[in-house]
Structure formats: C-alpha cells, structure tokens
Scaffold this motif. Structure first.
Motif, mmCIF file in Angstrom:
data_model
loop_
_atom_site.group_PDB
_atom_site.id
_atom_site.type_symbol
_atom_site.label_atom_id
_atom_site.label_comp_id
_atom_site.label_asym_id
_atom_site.label_seq_id
_atom_site.Cartn_x
_atom_site.Cartn_y
_atom_site.Cartn_z
ATOM 1 N N GLY A 173 44.658 66.880 35.947
ATOM 2 C CA GLY A 173 45.739 66.071 37.411
ATOM 3 C C GLY A 173 45.035 64.761 37.239
ATOM 4 N N GLU A 174 43.763 64.734 36.509
ATOM 5 C CA GLU A 174 42.749 62.708 36.681
ATOM 6 C C GLU A 174 43.585 62.444 34.716
ATOM 7 O OE1 GLU A 174 41.320 62.079 38.577
ATOM 8 O OE2 GLU A 174 42.120 63.680 39.957
ATOM 9 N N MET A 175 44.605 62.456 34.314
ATOM 10 C CA MET A 175 44.728 62.145 33.202
ATOM 11 C C MET A 175 45.884 60.523 33.052
ATOM 12 S SD MET A 175 46.930 63.620 29.771
ATOM 13 C CE MET A 175 48.158 63.813 30.497
ATOM 14 N N TRP A 176 46.477 60.896 34.313
ATOM 15 C CA TRP A 176 47.172 59.102 34.986
ATOM 16 C C TRP A 176 46.112 57.927 34.182
ATOM 17 C CZ3 TRP A 176 46.496 56.662 39.059
ATOM 18 C CH2 TRP A 176 45.899 57.751 40.235
ATOM 19 N N LYS A 177 45.020 58.623 35.080
ATOM 20 C CA LYS A 177 44.070 57.634 35.263
ATOM 21 C C LYS A 177 43.802 57.071 34.108
ATOM 22 C CE LYS A 177 42.185 59.146 39.280
ATOM 23 N NZ LYS A 177 40.739 60.301 40.685
ATOM 24 N N PHE A 178 43.666 57.675 33.250
ATOM 25 C CA PHE A 178 42.858 57.244 31.520
ATOM 26 C C PHE A 178 44.056 56.360 31.050
ATOM 27 C CE2 PHE A 178 40.279 60.647 32.700
ATOM 28 C CZ PHE A 178 39.170 60.138 31.806
ATOM 29 N N PHE A 179 45.259 56.884 30.752
ATOM 30 C CA PHE A 179 46.215 56.454 30.355
ATOM 31 C C PHE A 179 46.543 54.706 31.174
ATOM 32 C CE2 PHE A 179 46.896 60.253 29.201
ATOM 33 C CZ PHE A 179 47.877 60.203 27.811
ATOM 34 N N ILE A 180 46.577 54.405 32.454
ATOM 35 C CA ILE A 180 47.113 53.412 32.798
ATOM 36 C C ILE A 180 46.977 52.170 32.386
ATOM 37 C CG2 ILE A 180 47.171 52.199 34.877
ATOM 38 C CD1 ILE A 180 48.258 54.398 36.437
ATOM 39 N N PRO A 181 45.149 52.102 32.019
ATOM 40 C CA PRO A 181 44.602 50.813 32.055
ATOM 41 C C PRO A 181 45.541 50.378 30.634
ATOM 42 C CG PRO A 181 43.037 52.079 32.874
ATOM 43 C CD PRO A 181 44.530 52.715 32.744
ATOM 44 N N GLY A 182 46.064 51.596 29.426
ATOM 45 C CA GLY A 182 45.494 51.436 28.893
ATOM 46 C C GLY A 182 47.574 50.570 28.500
ATOM 47 N N ILE A 183 48.573 50.562 29.128
ATOM 48 C CA ILE A 183 50.010 50.801 28.928
ATOM 49 C C ILE A 183 49.664 48.953 29.108
ATOM 50 C CG2 ILE A 183 52.035 50.936 30.268
ATOM 51 C CD1 ILE A 183 50.898 54.078 30.688
ATOM 52 N N ILE A 184 48.988 49.539 30.829
ATOM 53 C CA ILE A 184 48.670 46.857 30.685
ATOM 54 C C ILE A 184 49.036 46.504 30.176
ATOM 55 C CG2 ILE A 184 48.299 45.868 32.979
ATOM 56 C CD1 ILE A 184 47.930 48.880 34.679
ATOM 57 N N LEU A 185 47.061 46.813 29.117
ATOM 58 C CA LEU A 185 46.627 46.018 28.203
ATOM 59 C C LEU A 185 47.910 45.939 27.502
ATOM 60 C CD1 LEU A 185 42.981 46.676 28.964
ATOM 61 C CD2 LEU A 185 44.320 44.811 29.766
ATOM 62 N N GLY A 186 48.202 47.060 27.153
ATOM 63 C CA GLY A 186 49.253 47.287 25.265
ATOM 64 C C GLY A 186 50.274 46.180 26.042
ATOM 65 N N ILE A 187 51.310 46.603 27.183
ATOM 66 C CA ILE A 187 51.991 45.309 27.465
ATOM 67 C C ILE A 187 51.902 43.926 27.622
ATOM 68 C CG2 ILE A 187 53.964 44.619 28.743
ATOM 69 C CD1 ILE A 187 53.492 48.067 30.088
ATOM 70 N N PHE A 188 50.720 43.412 27.752
ATOM 71 C CA PHE A 188 50.245 42.510 27.848
ATOM 72 C C PHE A 188 50.004 41.884 26.306
ATOM 73 C CE2 PHE A 188 47.088 39.758 28.371
ATOM 74 C CZ PHE A 188 47.375 38.533 28.779
ATOM 75 N N ILE B 226 46.706 49.109 22.435
ATOM 76 C CA ILE B 226 46.851 47.553 22.417
ATOM 77 C C ILE B 226 47.126 47.326 21.150
ATOM 78 C CG2 ILE B 226 45.792 45.812 21.582
ATOM 79 C CD1 ILE B 226 43.340 46.403 24.319
ATOM 80 N N GLY B 227 46.403 48.062 20.496
ATOM 81 C CA GLY B 227 47.634 48.157 18.253
ATOM 82 C C GLY B 227 48.381 49.099 18.348
ATOM 83 N N TYR B 228 49.252 50.032 18.653
ATOM 84 C CA TYR B 228 50.309 50.111 19.374
ATOM 85 C C TYR B 228 51.377 49.143 19.474
ATOM 86 C CZ TYR B 228 53.986 53.402 20.529
ATOM 87 O OH TYR B 228 54.828 54.426 20.598
ATOM 88 N N MET B 229 51.010 49.197 20.672
ATOM 89 C CA MET B 229 52.723 48.458 21.366
ATOM 90 C C MET B 229 52.117 47.032 20.338
ATOM 91 S SD MET B 229 53.384 49.303 23.921
ATOM 92 C CE MET B 229 53.188 50.450 25.438
ATOM 93 N N CYS B 230 51.161 46.822 19.451
ATOM 94 C CA CYS B 230 51.840 45.260 19.666
ATOM 95 C C CYS B 230 52.590 45.652 17.472
ATOM 96 C CB CYS B 230 50.260 44.698 18.202
ATOM 97 S SG CYS B 230 49.289 43.709 19.464
ATOM 98 N N LEU B 231 52.292 46.486 17.249
ATOM 99 C CA LEU B 231 52.375 47.400 16.226
ATOM 100 C C LEU B 231 54.382 47.200 16.099
ATOM 101 C CD1 LEU B 231 49.765 48.471 14.278
ATOM 102 C CD2 LEU B 231 51.211 46.696 13.502
ATOM 103 N N VAL B 232 54.283 48.369 16.812
ATOM 104 C CA VAL B 232 55.205 49.067 17.375
ATOM 105 C C VAL B 232 56.728 48.389 17.193
ATOM 106 C CG1 VAL B 232 56.072 49.171 20.340
ATOM 107 C CG2 VAL B 232 57.100 51.277 19.097
ATOM 108 N N SER B 233 56.656 46.672 17.877
ATOM 109 C CA SER B 233 57.595 45.800 17.845
ATOM 110 C C SER B 233 57.507 45.222 16.772
ATOM 111 C CB SER B 233 57.413 45.431 19.082
ATOM 112 O OG SER B 233 56.388 44.656 19.623
#
Length: 259
Positions: free
Chosen positions: A105-120, A169-176
């Motif tokens: 139930g706490e997993m979403w807290k781990f994913f949100i920072p990564g998503i925000i920094l990844g998109i940035f 961060i690495g994934y978002m840079c390469l997937v595009s």
C-alpha cells in the motif's frame, strides 16, 4: 515515435501507482474487471472515431529489407530491447521488495519522486539531444542505470528509493531518444516499417524481462538483480559502439568514402 514510447512508460508507471491506491477500495478482481471495461471502450472509440489517413507522398507500402537496418540501428534496437526488459524487471522486483518491508500500500510513495525527476530529466535530455549531444546522454544514462540497479541489491529502503528514482531518470532519457534516433536513420518512405521492427523488439524485451526475471527471482532476489545488471553492462558496451546519432554525419562519411 518518442511520444508513443514515453506514453507506454508513463502508463505502466501510473498503473503501478493507481493500482495500489485503488486496491484500498477495490479488490484485485475488480481492478482487472475495470481494466477490461476500459479496454472495450478504447477499442470502440478507435473503431468509431479514429479515421484512416493516407499520406499522399508515399506511393506504396515499403516491405522490410535487410539493407534498411544498418549496424548502428541494430545496436540502438538492442538498447530499446533492454529498456523495456529492465522496465518490466524493475516493476517486478521493486514491488516485492516494498511488499516485504513496508507493505504494498505504500508503493506509490516510492514511485512518485522517480516519475517527477524522470520527466524533468527527459525534457533536459531532449533539448541536449537536439544540440547533438545524444552520445553523451546515452553514456550518462546507462551509467545511471547501472548504479540504480546496484542499489536494488541493498536491504535498506532508502537505497532502494535512490535506486528506483535513479532508474526512472535513466529510463526516461533513453525511452525517448532511441525511437527518435531510429526513425531519423530510416530510409525514405520506410520510417513506419523500421519503427514497427523497433517496437516489436521493444515488446520482445518486455516479454523476456517478465519471463527471465521471474525465473531468476525464483532462485533469489539477488540473482534476478545481478542478471539485470549483467544485461545492462552488455547493452552499454554494445550501444557505446554506435558511430553517430546524426544521419547527416553518416552521409558526410559516406561521401568521403566514395571520394
């Protein structure tokens, strides 16, 4: 093509976050039933409202030929294979680590920072790529991926969080970057054909990531992570040999060779 790749990654991530939140009010069966209903509505929307568009300057369908895929394009496709392989693998490994410690139930807290920094990071890398720094982006991104995967070997949650955030961060840079570059290198009137091959390779990566990581996880958590790190290093060495990310640069080299 980059936007399509990004949407896949974001949708998968949003699914992990949304599912954990929905699971507080819906059962797993009800969540899957909701997904089925949305899938039906999506299919109806496409069938009814999406029109067929023909491109006038393409006279006929282009069939895939061996000459369309250069060595550099094949190397870039190996990068696309790994990115999707790693995405499914990380999405299998990290939730199980979290579930064993603080609860799913706490997993979403781990994913949100990564998503925000990844998109940035993705926005920054896209601007740098437009300036011709693709090779540097790829090298730095793969280095970040190796470090992030090593963090998943740790038992401490803060290191897992650092690893997950770094991975995004690495994934978002390469997937595009990879699909955009492959499309640029495609011969005239064959961009769709080559992109189709690239997408197929990516989904083969997704399938392989789920299958092999599941098998290795059955042995131990560290075995699954070590397998992922090893494949990341191999892919890094392959992609690092790409000569150029600019079709114009290749054309100049070919002209010099002819002279």
């Amino acid at each position: 093509m980059s936007i399509v790749g990004i949407s896949f990654g974001l949708a998968g991530t949003a699914g992990f976050i949304g599912a954990t939140l929905l699971n507080k009010v819906l059962s797993v069966s009800q969540i899957f039933l909701s997904c089925s209903i949305f899938t039906v509505f999506t299919g109806l929307y496409i069938a009814i409202f999406i029109r067929e568009y023909s491109i006038k300057n393409i006279e006929k369908k282009v069939k895939l030929k061996a000459g369309m895929l250069t060595k550099d394009m094949i190397k870039l496709m190996s990068g696309g294979f790994f990115i999707y392989y790693s995405m499914v693998s990380v999405f299998m490994i990290v939730p199980q680590i979290i579930d064993r410690t603080v609860g799913i139930g706490e997993m979403w807290k781990f994913f949100i920072p990564g998503i925000i920094l990844g998109i940035f990071s993705m926005r920054i890398s896209a601007k740098l790529a437009d300036r011709g720094h693709e090779k540097k982006i790829v090298r730095v991104s793969f280095l970040v991926l190796v470090i992030s995967l090593c963090c998943l070997l740790a038992d401490r949650l803060y290191l897992v969080e650092i690893g997950l955030t770094s991975y995004f961060i690495g994934y978002m840079c390469l997937v595009s970057l990879f699909p955009a570059t492959v499309t640029k290198f495609s011969p005239q009137n064959s961009a769709g054909t080559v992109a189709g091959v690239f997408n197929t390779v990516q989904f083969m990566g997704s399938f392989s990531g789920g299958l092999l990581t599941g098998v290795l996880w059955g042995i131990s958590k560290n075995t699954a992570v070590y397998g992922l790190i090893a494949l990341c290093v191999i892919t890094t060495l392959i992609v690092n040999t790409v000569q150029s990310y600019s079709p114009e640069h290749n054309n100049i080299k070919n002209e010099i060779g002819v002279i």
